[in-house]
Design an enzyme around this catalytic site. Structure first.
Site, PDB file in Angstrom:
ATOM      1  CG  LEU A  71      -1.964  -1.061   1.377  1.00 39.28           C
ATOM      2  CD1 LEU A  71      -2.737  -0.882   2.681  1.00 39.28           C
ATOM      3  CD2 LEU A  71      -2.921  -1.054   0.193  1.00 39.28           C
ATOM      4  CG  ASP A  72       0.417   4.334  -2.893  1.00 36.42           C
ATOM      5  OD1 ASP A  72       1.242   3.522  -3.343  1.00 36.42           O
ATOM      6  OD2 ASP A  72      -0.443   4.900  -3.587  1.00 36.42           O
ATOM      7  CE  LYS A  73       5.404   8.828   4.807  1.00 40.44           C
ATOM      8  NZ  LYS A  73       6.379   9.939   4.648  1.00 40.44           N
ATOM      9  CB  THR A 104      -2.922   3.907   0.976  1.00 40.97           C
ATOM     10  OG1 THR A 104      -2.867   4.803  -0.137  1.00 40.97           O
ATOM     11  CG2 THR A 104      -4.173   3.055   0.874  1.00 40.97           C
ATOM     12  NE  ARG A 154      -2.152   8.716  -4.604  1.00 41.66           N
ATOM     13  CZ  ARG A 154      -0.910   8.962  -4.197  1.00 41.66           C
ATOM     14  NH1 ARG A 154      -0.126   7.953  -3.818  1.00 41.66           N
ATOM     15  NH2 ARG A 154      -0.453  10.195  -4.166  1.00 41.66           N
TER      16      ARG A 154
END
Length: 682
Positions: free
Chosen positions: A166-168, A170, A268
């Site tokens: 997961l993105d930082k 998120t 996104r």
């Protein structure tokens, strides 16, 4: 002397194979999650068996590296070619270096929702990088995993246990593999799209249609190296979205986004591509669209208020996760739930959110370890600080109305693990802050009842709008209504270009001709409604609690509860008192009063349609007391509205609610919220 740095396995190849690497990879995957080992031989401490279960699962690339490094012997001879054939009956010896992670365990909170011998499911906090990267060598989720799962120290590389990321910024559900066999199995299922992942996303605007599928390749943005973009040279990417809640003003929407591929920043990028970037996403909010007015610069006009309500990250949360367990024998029916001491029982603002409960309900609704679908008793419940997380293990669900089951391979009848994780407090709070509008209040009543007097009392603490005052401005010289009336009727009501409307002449004509009255109303009322909407929008943008509008003909012009979500306040005054006031203060004759009354609903019908009624049959001091009582009622109505919003979003967070009507007020029922009509003076 045995080589203690390597784990050595010796076994017989009962059947030959065309390639050594393929043969070893096939046997390496025969191990189980429990890591059972073949027996050791006395000679050199090597282990003997028919599979490589003693060293755990090995990927084909790892095996190729071992072969090229001279770690494989066939019939006592070192073989360094992965393509070498394997004769039937050959004896193979493999020396596998003891794996070790290059990372060091680090302390930090970690929400573990489920774990067993093979895998774990966690709730990653926003702001935590998944694994080491340039510029972030430490302080990542991978470092914390080593502290909570010491067995991951045996994993190779800088990403122990990580099978997806997961993105930082998120938050939400992540699946962690606790051994190499599980990692390889899960990686294969991700590649085959047999794992269901769905995100909650707050986006600018309301996507149309409310459900859709996005097939658009994603690659590196050639103009911005830190961004990804939809580009013809990108890798295939597919997402599907559905609108769960649409802001009535069209400013934002809560969406559920499912991804079928795992491209960087996929949700996104895809939502930005269709014109609805994520709220709070500074990287993918197109400044050109903001400047053109196609996107709001910010949902709140007051920047100070915006900083109070809006978090500093993209509003994206991994909400649902479903998959078939690759090793059913490892399922943990006790459903362990672990938390770090720093988080457990605190209930701090970082984990609590509006409308989100403080209990964790973990239940295994229907568990089957065979293809028969037999239910097993496996219910558990425990307390978690801040949020409730639903977890289930289900068998065959052929009748499921979602496609999660099909995506997870349930046609096999294997047990499926399904997780629903509510978002953290900043996400829930942002959704509520965006959804809260100024409570629409309409003040109405018959001519001479005292609407303007009550509006003036409300104006001391609330923003107010007067339809009568707006009409006066529209009729003035240079007003839009004056322009339209002259264009339609010439100098009949507007004597010359640039002049104002002769209201006496117009009023007499409208009372004498009902058809003319309807024509004039059709010209003027849209202008008044436009001004009203601008007033309400400004109140929303400033986060004001109320927007009070005096509209004498509200019900008569179609403003009914089934079309518009408002609280209606009626002003009652007996006709004899109203008649005396109109004659004394406005100079109206009985004929004029009768004409004005004929345009409106009867007073008893109008007050009966209102949510609350203020009695203005007394003096101004009495009306001031009525205003205070009505204000209390309005505050109670707003509190009830906000509580209904919180319940609605809590149902989304718990996975109990799907698509709803665009208006939260309408979805919970205005009449049911505010109760029967009340007289504020009673």
């Amino acid at each position: 002397m045995p080589d203690t740095a390597n784990k050595r396995v010796r076994f017989n190849a009962e059947e030959g194979a065309a390639r050594l690497d393929a043969f070893l990879a096939r046997h390496a995957l025969c191990g189980t999650a429990s890591g059972s080992c073949p027996e050791k031989t006395a000679e050199n401490g090597a282990e003997r068996g028919t599979a490589l279960a003693g060293v755990g699962a090995l990927s084909r690339e790892t095996i190729k590296k071992l072969i090229r490094a001279g770690k494989v012997m066939v019939n006592g001879t070192i073989t360094m070619s992965p393509k070498a054939p394997v004769p039937a009956g050959a004896e193979i010896e493999l020396a596998v270096p003891a794996p070790s992670s290059s990372l060091a365990p680090e302390a930090g909170p970690l929400r573990i929702l489920y774990r067993d011998a093979a895998l774990a499911v966690i709730d990653k906090e926003a702001g935590l990088t998944t694994h080491p990267a340039p510029g972030r060598p430490e302080g990542t989720l991978a470092h914390r995993l080593l502290l909570y799962f010491p067995e991951l120290a045996a994993a190779e590389g800088p990403r122990p246990g990580i099978v997806h990321r997961l993105d930082k910024d998120t938050s939400g559900l992540m699946l962690i593999a606790l051994n190499e066999a599980c990692r390889l199995a899960l990686a294969q299922r991700f590649a085959e799209r047999n794992i269901f992942k769905e995100y909650l996303a707050l986006v600018y605007g309301v996507p149309k249609p409310p459900t859709g599928r996005i097939n658009a390749p994603i690659g590196r943005d050639p103009a911005h190296k830190t961004r990804m973009a939809v580009t013809a040279s990108g890798r295939p990417a597919e997402s599907a979205y559905r609108v769960l809640y649409a802001d009535p003003a069209g400013r934002f929407a809560l969406t559920a986004v499912r991804i079928f591929s795992g491209r960087t920043h996929q949700v996104r990028v895809h939502m930005h591509y269709i014109g609805h970037p994520l709220v709070g996403d500074a990287l993918y909010k197109d400044p050109r669209r903001v400047a053109s007015g196609k996107l709001p610069a910010h949902p709140f006009s007051d920047r100070k208020l915006a900083d109070t309500f809006m978090p500093g990250r993209q509003m994206l949360h991994a909400h649902r996760l479903s998959f078939v367990h690759p090793f059913p024998e490892a399922l943990n029916h006790t459903v362990l739930r672990e938390q770090s001491p720093a988080v457990a029982g605190t209930g701090d603002g970082a984990s609590d959110g509006p409308g989100v409960g403080a209990f964790c309900r973990i239940s295994c609704r229907s568990t089957s370890l065979s293809a028969t679908g037999t239910d097993a008793d496996a219910d558990a419940s425990c307390r978690i600080a801040g949020r409730s997380t639903a977890f289930s293990v289900t068998g065959d669900r052929a009748g499921d109305d979602t496609d999660a089951g099909a995506a997870s391979g349930l046609e096999t009848g294997e047990p499926e693990l399904c997780f629903v994780c509510p978002p953290p407090g900043d996400f829930a709070g942002c959704a509520l802050s965006l959804a809260r509008r100024a409570l629409r209040v309409v003040l109405t009543g018959s001519p001479g009842c005292g609407k303007s007097s009550l509006l003036a009392l409300f104006a001391e603490g609330m923003p107010v709008f007067s339809a009568d005052r707006t009409v006066t401005e529209l009729y003035a010289a240079g007003g839009d209504a004056a322009y339209l009336l002259r264009a339609r009727y010439g100098d009949r009501f507007v004597p010359r270009a640039g002049a104002g409307v002769d209201k006496k002449v117009l009023g007499d004509a409208m009372r004498a001709d009902a058809g003319l009255r309807r024509e004039v109303e059709a010209l003027v009322h849209p202008l008044v409604n436009h001004a009203l909407e601008e007033f309400r929008t400004a109140c929303d943008a400033q986060c004001l609690p109320f927007a009070v509008a005096e509209i004498p003909l509200y019900f008569e012009t179609g403003g009914k509860r089934d079309k518009e979500d408002v609280v209606t306040v009626g002003v009652y005054c007996p006709f004899p008192i109203r008649r005396e006031r109109l004659m004394r203060l406005r100079g109206w004759s009985d004929a004029v009063i009768a004409g004005m009354e004929s345009w409106q609903w009867p007073e008893d019908k109008k007050t009966a349609a209102c949510d609350v009624v203020a009695d203005n049959s007394g003096c101004l001091e009495d009306l001031a007391k009525e205003a205070q009582r009505v204000t209390v009622f309005l505050k109670e109505a707003r509190t009830a509205r906000d509580a209904a919003l919180a319940r609605m979003f809590a149902a989304f967070w718990d996975g109990r609610k799907e698509i709803v009507a665009c208006s939260p007020e309408r979805s919970v029922g205005m009449r049911g919220r505010f109760g029967p009509r009340r007289n504020a003076g009673a």
